[in-house]
Motif scaffolding. Structure first.
Motif, PDB file in Angstrom:
ATOM      1  N   LYS A  62      17.326   8.205  54.376  1.00 31.55           N
ATOM      2  CA  LYS A  62      17.927   6.947  53.914  1.00 31.55           C
ATOM      3  C   LYS A  62      19.078   7.204  52.943  1.00 31.55           C
ATOM      4  CE  LYS A  62      13.905   4.935  52.838  1.00 31.55           C
ATOM      5  NZ  LYS A  62      12.929   3.901  52.380  1.00 31.55           N
ATOM      6  N   SER A  63      18.918   8.194  52.070  1.00 28.99           N
ATOM      7  CA  SER A  63      19.963   8.476  51.082  1.00 28.99           C
ATOM      8  C   SER A  63      21.213   9.055  51.721  1.00 28.99           C
ATOM      9  CB  SER A  63      19.430   9.446  50.016  1.00 28.99           C
ATOM     10  OG  SER A  63      19.199  10.734  50.563  1.00 28.99           O
ATOM     11  N   LEU A  64      21.083   9.619  52.916  1.00 28.74           N
ATOM     12  CA  LEU A  64      22.223  10.199  53.622  1.00 28.74           C
ATOM     13  C   LEU A  64      22.887   9.221  54.586  1.00 28.74           C
ATOM     14  CD1 LEU A  64      20.573  13.640  54.438  1.00 28.74           C
ATOM     15  CD2 LEU A  64      22.538  13.322  52.935  1.00 28.74           C
ATOM     16  N   THR A  65      22.260   8.085  54.801  1.00 32.29           N
ATOM     17  CA  THR A  65      22.762   7.113  55.770  1.00 32.29           C
ATOM     18  C   THR A  65      23.815   6.212  55.137  1.00 32.29           C
ATOM     19  OG1 THR A  65      20.655   7.104  56.980  1.00 32.29           O
ATOM     20  CG2 THR A  65      22.118   5.222  57.321  1.00 32.29           C
ATOM     21  N   THR A  66      24.976   6.144  55.791  1.00 31.18           N
ATOM     22  CA  THR A  66      26.068   5.284  55.350  1.00 31.18           C
ATOM     23  C   THR A  66      26.608   4.547  56.575  1.00 31.18           C
ATOM     24  OG1 THR A  66      27.845   6.892  55.753  1.00 31.18           O
ATOM     25  CG2 THR A  66      26.700   7.041  53.629  1.00 31.18           C
ATOM     26  N   ASP A  67      27.689   3.816  56.390  1.00 32.66           N
ATOM     27  CA  ASP A  67      28.325   3.162  57.537  1.00 32.66           C
ATOM     28  C   ASP A  67      28.893   4.181  58.520  1.00 32.66           C
ATOM     29  OD1 ASP A  67      27.725   0.693  56.569  1.00 32.66           O
ATOM     30  OD2 ASP A  67      29.713   0.287  55.745  1.00 32.66           O
ATOM     31  N   ASP A  68      29.120   5.408  58.043  1.00 31.21           N
ATOM     32  CA  ASP A  68      29.747   6.432  58.872  1.00 31.21           C
ATOM     33  C   ASP A  68      28.777   7.513  59.350  1.00 31.21           C
ATOM     34  OD1 ASP A  68      32.496   5.446  58.460  1.00 31.21           O
ATOM     35  OD2 ASP A  68      32.117   6.039  56.392  1.00 31.21           O
ATOM     36  N   VAL A  69      27.621   7.599  58.725  1.00 33.12           N
ATOM     37  CA  VAL A  69      26.699   8.706  58.985  1.00 33.12           C
ATOM     38  C   VAL A  69      25.277   8.171  59.164  1.00 33.12           C
ATOM     39  CG1 VAL A  69      25.723  10.860  58.083  1.00 33.12           C
ATOM     40  CG2 VAL A  69      28.113  10.273  57.581  1.00 33.12           C
ATOM     41  N   TYR A  70      24.585   8.687  60.177  1.00 30.57           N
ATOM     42  CA  TYR A  70      23.149   8.444  60.314  1.00 30.57           C
ATOM     43  C   TYR A  70      22.388   9.589  59.647  1.00 30.57           C
ATOM     44  CZ  TYR A  70      23.808   4.721  63.788  1.00 30.57           C
ATOM     45  OH  TYR A  70      24.130   3.560  64.425  1.00 30.57           O
ATOM     46  N   GLY A  71      21.256   9.268  59.037  1.00 32.87           N
ATOM     47  CA  GLY A  71      20.484  10.280  58.329  1.00 32.87           C
ATOM     48  C   GLY A  71      19.850  11.314  59.227  1.00 32.87           C
ATOM     49  N   VAL A  72      19.352  10.889  60.408  1.00 29.24           N
ATOM     50  CA  VAL A  72      18.590  11.821  61.255  1.00 29.24           C
ATOM     51  C   VAL A  72      18.616  11.357  62.696  1.00 29.24           C
ATOM     52  CG1 VAL A  72      16.385  10.600  60.889  1.00 29.24           C
ATOM     53  CG2 VAL A  72      16.365  13.038  61.483  1.00 29.24           C
ATOM     54  N   TYR A  73      18.435  12.306  63.596  1.00 27.01           N
ATOM     55  CA  TYR A  73      18.237  11.994  65.011  1.00 27.01           C
ATOM     56  C   TYR A  73      17.238  12.995  65.581  1.00 27.01           C
ATOM     57  CZ  TYR A  73      18.949  11.173  69.958  1.00 27.01           C
ATOM     58  OH  TYR A  73      18.732  10.872  71.287  1.00 27.01           O
ATOM     59  N   GLY A  74      16.425  12.530  66.534  1.00 27.26           N
ATOM     60  CA  GLY A  74      15.554  13.434  67.291  1.00 27.26           C
ATOM     61  C   GLY A  74      14.070  13.275  67.061  1.00 27.26           C
ATOM     62  N   MET A  75      13.669  12.406  66.147  1.00 28.70           N
ATOM     63  CA  MET A  75      12.239  12.259  65.852  1.00 28.70           C
ATOM     64  C   MET A  75      11.450  11.721  67.034  1.00 28.70           C
ATOM     65  SD  MET A  75      11.759  13.258  62.719  1.00 28.70           S
ATOM     66  CE  MET A  75      10.269  12.488  62.073  1.00 28.70           C
ATOM     67  N   LYS A  84       9.490   4.817  64.680  1.00 34.11           N
ATOM     68  CA  LYS A  84      10.221   3.574  64.938  1.00 34.11           C
ATOM     69  C   LYS A  84      10.767   2.986  63.647  1.00 34.11           C
ATOM     70  CE  LYS A  84       9.970  -0.769  67.493  1.00 34.11           C
ATOM     71  NZ  LYS A  84       9.142  -1.603  68.417  1.00 34.11           N
ATOM     72  N   ALA A  85       9.994   3.075  62.572  1.00 31.70           N
ATOM     73  CA  ALA A  85      10.431   2.516  61.287  1.00 31.70           C
ATOM     74  C   ALA A  85      11.660   3.243  60.747  1.00 31.70           C
ATOM     75  CB  ALA A  85       9.290   2.592  60.273  1.00 31.70           C
ATOM     76  N   ILE A  86      11.765   4.544  60.988  1.00 33.27           N
ATOM     77  CA  ILE A  86      12.926   5.305  60.525  1.00 33.27           C
ATOM     78  C   ILE A  86      14.204   4.747  61.143  1.00 33.27           C
ATOM     79  CG2 ILE A  86      14.061   7.563  60.700  1.00 33.27           C
ATOM     80  CD1 ILE A  86      11.279   8.825  60.297  1.00 33.27           C
ATOM     81  N   ARG A  87      14.119   4.341  62.400  1.00 33.71           N
ATOM     82  CA  ARG A  87      15.308   3.797  63.070  1.00 33.71           C
ATOM     83  C   ARG A  87      15.482   2.307  62.788  1.00 33.71           C
ATOM     84  NH1 ARG A  87      15.961   1.470  67.920  1.00 33.71           N
ATOM     85  NH2 ARG A  87      13.992   2.242  68.779  1.00 33.71           N
ATOM     86  N   VAL A  88      14.413   1.530  62.946  1.00 34.87           N
ATOM     87  CA  VAL A  88      14.530   0.069  62.882  1.00 34.87           C
ATOM     88  C   VAL A  88      14.499  -0.458  61.453  1.00 34.87           C
ATOM     89  CG1 VAL A  88      13.477  -2.098  63.604  1.00 34.87           C
ATOM     90  CG2 VAL A  88      13.499  -0.152  65.178  1.00 34.87           C
ATOM     91  N   ASP A  89      13.506  -0.052  60.660  1.00 32.59           N
ATOM     92  CA  ASP A  89      13.370  -0.572  59.296  1.00 32.59           C
ATOM     93  C   ASP A  89      14.345   0.098  58.325  1.00 32.59           C
ATOM     94  OD1 ASP A  89      11.323  -2.062  60.358  1.00 32.59           O
ATOM     95  OD2 ASP A  89       9.718  -0.772  59.596  1.00 32.59           O
TER      96      ASP A  89
END
Length: 464
Positions: free
Chosen positions: A217-230, A271-276
């Motif tokens: 969450k701390s790495l997520t911005t309008d330009d960057v997603y925090g994580v992918y692949g879970m 799912k919560a990591i992506r949606v919530d």
């Protein structure tokens, strides 16, 4: 949102990248290599049936033996590595020629092998995915190798996860090729820009799933997603389920056991990591921009990538400022280990020569060379020690911190998908979890559907 802006830019970048032939491979592969590999694959694939049915033929003089060897086309880099290994083997065994045919991959390859086994038309030597190994062996299509092991080629030298995969009720029909495990890759430049400390590579200091979510969450911005692949079915989901104390199957692997609180918690967290949290893109986002997950990480559009250890080959070759860490823990700190096997057809006309080839494929010269590139991890205890370790460990590829994770790979829990009784299970899980992650199918329906569909597939596989 600015994500729409970089998605447009990323699409242009992806088109340029793909034109250079970088599909599923590192940036060191040039377009000539990729085109040549694809051209060779197309030519070889057109004659697969004839070569397979004909089998390996020895000349009348008895001096030359040809082995037909079949695998899949994972990437131009991997295919070239296999061909380089074959050339080295042939130089050591001038009486043996290996005709290699890379072709289909994934479920299509499994279906091809199963149909060829039913028709009695397998090649002499072949890749066998771990998830279809037991089904193919049960059909009597593979040569038994149990009595081939001795003090010079010890079964006990294989790490536990590889031994478990190879062993079918005390019998062995395939040799584990290597081991691969899911881990977390991260772009250090993105962490630095956000002022976020790097995660530890030491499994003894492993982050929890809650800590991982906070970092994403701390790495997520309008330009960057925090994580992918879970939410990827390939390896990563199984590791998370085991970490949370869940299981995929009952003790004898005759029943699917996904309908449990432990499994539901993992699926709901993903799912919560992506949606919530809004920290992860859907796979359709990658499709829309035309970039692979590795390319998203390389370009800083994704801060962290959960993927198999094989991705290190491409990421290291890209020159990015990469870091690696264990998977976040739900309770138990672990990753899973599995890999395809090399096997000999039960109808092979030259079993001794084929066995020499299998030993070569699992040895230091061949396996070690692929480990050195970051594609694989060794599956032999001896390769994690002394001179053998130094023979494949490359600081430029693996870095200093990777050594902290060697026991993490060596002691990995066996991936339950590698010892399941039906090769259909992976597709079933993907279909049902996609309905949960993307189509709002409720969690109870999802796990019940998975269990009932896999149980039916197991029943069908065991009745053949």
């Amino acid at each position: 949102m600015r994500k729409k802006v970089w998605m447009s830019l990323a699409l242009t970048m992806a088109v340029t990248t793909m034109s250079l032939g970088l599909v599923g491979c590192g940036s060191s592969a040039n377009s000539d290599t990729a085109a040549s590999s694809n051209e060779e694959t197309n030519v070889a694939s057109s004659s697969t049936e004839e070569a397979t049915v004909a089998g390996a033929q020895k000349s009348e003089s008895g001096e030359k033996v040809e082995l037909v060897f079949m695998g899949w086309e994972a990437s131009p880099l991997e295919t070239q590595a296999v061909k380089d290994g074959i050339a080295a083997f042939e130089a050591q065994h001038p009486n043996i020629t290996v005709s290699y045919t890379p072709g289909l991959a994934g479920s299509e390859y499994n279906a091809k092998i199963l149909s060829s086994a039913a028709a009695g038309a397998l090649p002499d030597v072949m890749f066998v995915s771990s998830e279809s190994y037991r089904q193919i062996a049960a059909a009597g299509a593979l040569m038994e190798l149990t009595d081939k092991f001795d003090e010079n080629y010890s079964f006990d030298d294989f790490i536990e996860s590889s031994r478990t995969i190879m062993d079918i009720d005390g019998h062995i029909y395939g040799i584990s090729s290597c081991t691969v495990s899911p881990i977390v890759y991260y772009n250090k430049d993105v962490f630095d820009a956000a002022g976020v400390p790097y995660p530890s590579s030491d499994p003894a200091k492993c982050w929890t799933i809650d800590e991982f979510r906070d970092v994403a969450k701390s790495l997520t911005t309008d330009d960057v997603y925090g994580v992918y692949g879970m939410e990827s079915v390939a390896d990563t989901l199984n590791a998370q389920i085991l970490s949370n104390g869940g299981t995929r199957y009952n003790a004898d692997f005759t029943k699917s056991t996904m309908d449990t609180p432990e499994v539901k918690e993992v699926l709901e967290t993903i799912k919560a990591i992506r949606v919530d949290d809004g920290s992860a893109p859907d796979s359709s986002t990658l499709d829309a921009v035309g970039m692979s997950a590795a390319q998203m990480l390389e370009t800083g559009k994704v801060a962290m990538l959960v993927d198999g250890s094989w991705s290190l080959q491409e990421l290291a070759a890209s020159g990015m400022n990469i870091g690696m860490a264990p998977l976040p823990s739900y309770g138990k700190v672990l990753t899973t280990g599995q890999a395809h096997l090399h096997a000999i057809s039960s109808t092979c006309a030259h079993p001794e020569e084929a066995w020499e080839f299998l030993k070569f494929l699992s040895g230091m010269e061949y396996q070690g060379a692929l480990c050195k590139t970051g594609l694989w991890m060794p599956n032999r205890y001896s390769m994690y020690e002394g001179d053998q370790l130094e023979g494949w460990y490359d600081e430029k590829v693996h870095g200093d911190s990777y050594k902290l994770m060697l026991d993490y790979f060596k002691d990995a829990a066996v991936d339950p998908g590698a010892i399941q009784k039906s090769a259909q299970a992976r597709d079933i899980i993907k279909e049902e979890t996609d309905m949960f992650f993307k189509m709002d199918q409720d969690i109870d329906t999802t796990v019940k559907n998975i269990d009932s569909r896999i149980d039916e597939a197991i029943k069908e596989a065991m009745s053949k």
